[in-house]
Design a protein around this motif. Sequence first.
Motif, short mmCIF file in Angstrom:
data_model
loop_
_atom_site.label_atom_id
_atom_site.label_comp_id
_atom_site.label_asym_id
_atom_site.label_seq_id
_atom_site.Cartn_x
_atom_site.Cartn_y
_atom_site.Cartn_z
N THR A 144 57.67 36.95 41.10
CA THR A 144 58.39 38.22 41.29
C THR A 144 57.52 39.37 40.79
O THR A 144 57.63 39.80 39.64
N PRO A 145 56.61 39.87 41.63
CA PRO A 145 55.74 40.99 41.23
C PRO A 145 56.55 42.20 40.78
O PRO A 145 57.64 42.47 41.31
N ASP A 203 44.76 46.34 43.14
CA ASP A 203 46.02 45.65 43.43
C ASP A 203 46.15 44.39 42.58
O ASP A 203 45.99 43.26 43.07
N PRO A 204 46.51 44.55 41.30
CA PRO A 204 46.69 43.38 40.44
C PRO A 204 48.10 42.81 40.50
O PRO A 204 48.38 41.77 39.90
N TRP A 205 48.99 43.48 41.23
CA TRP A 205 50.42 43.23 41.09
C TRP A 205 50.88 41.88 41.62
O TRP A 205 51.89 41.34 41.10
N PRO A 225 48.82 39.41 33.98
CA PRO A 225 47.46 38.97 33.65
C PRO A 225 46.50 40.15 33.57
O PRO A 225 46.62 41.12 34.34
N LEU A 226 45.58 40.07 32.64
CA LEU A 226 44.61 41.14 32.43
C LEU A 226 43.26 40.76 33.03
O LEU A 226 42.92 39.58 33.12
N TRP A 227 42.52 41.76 33.41
CA TRP A 227 41.18 41.57 33.99
C TRP A 227 40.13 41.76 32.90
O TRP A 227 40.27 42.63 32.03
N SER A 232 38.74 37.54 36.99
CA SER A 232 39.55 38.46 37.78
C SER A 232 40.66 37.73 38.55
O SER A 232 40.46 37.37 39.70
N PRO A 233 41.85 37.55 37.96
CA PRO A 233 42.20 37.91 36.59
C PRO A 233 41.81 36.81 35.60
O PRO A 233 41.38 35.74 36.00
#
Length: 260
Positions: A144-145, A203-205, A225-227, A232-233
């Motif tokens: 669920t982004p 667009d990390p979502w 999640p972090l980059w 990535s990620p």
Amino acid sequence: MAYTRPEVVSAVGGVVGALSAGELSLVAGRGGLSVDQLREGLVGCEDRLRPYPDALWSWLDELLALVPVEGTRPVEHETVVPLWTDEGAAQLGLRLRLVPVGRRGYLDARVVGFEEIDPAPEWSGFAEGSVGEPATSLAVPGDTPVPERWRPALREVVSRLARGDFDGLARDGVLAPVRHPSHEMVREGLQGYPDRLVELPADPWPWSDFTPADHGPGRYAVVLPLWTAGQSPSDLSLEADIDDRGADDVRVQVIGAHVL
């Protein structure tokens, strides 16, 4: 400089990434050009903009030429960097001013102008994954982004974390107060991670997740999640609460940063 080269790289790359994502208000909010001035400067290329490729991050430090701005205390610096498109470095450059903010001196990168440039040959050849080892991905897409209306606030929080602005986030109520155990846990979790935190890509979502929180309507729990420079990620995730009060009032409170 009172700040480190990784801080400079993160600030510069973050601005390019935010512009490529169309988040002009986020960039303008740091100072420099207004939203209208940014939109005018990007006419003709806004739909082709891309964040810097992963392969470029580890080299960006060597490509930046920083010039001190006379008469500034603490000393500010300016640099001109090309925007990025599918074809690589563009002939439209950003003039950025790097401004130390707060007592610790974390960096804001502010767009102060656009320039026609001829990128140096060193900027060529950075197609995604073309230099060094390609970045790895250790996270999986979420179910669920997070909704679009929360994304600018979350991006800004991650940007400040990447710049090391822990004290400023505490003053703004995003982090627990300094010396509080949860504040120190977040700080130590990020600073002790074996890879450098960078700003979110365009667009990390799809990798994010949210669920309703159990402490009232309009409250949600988010995992993002972090980059990092090499992942990535990464397997490092931000855990936060969202307080969505309607209209433009979306508040983020960081709960923790953990390896999943």
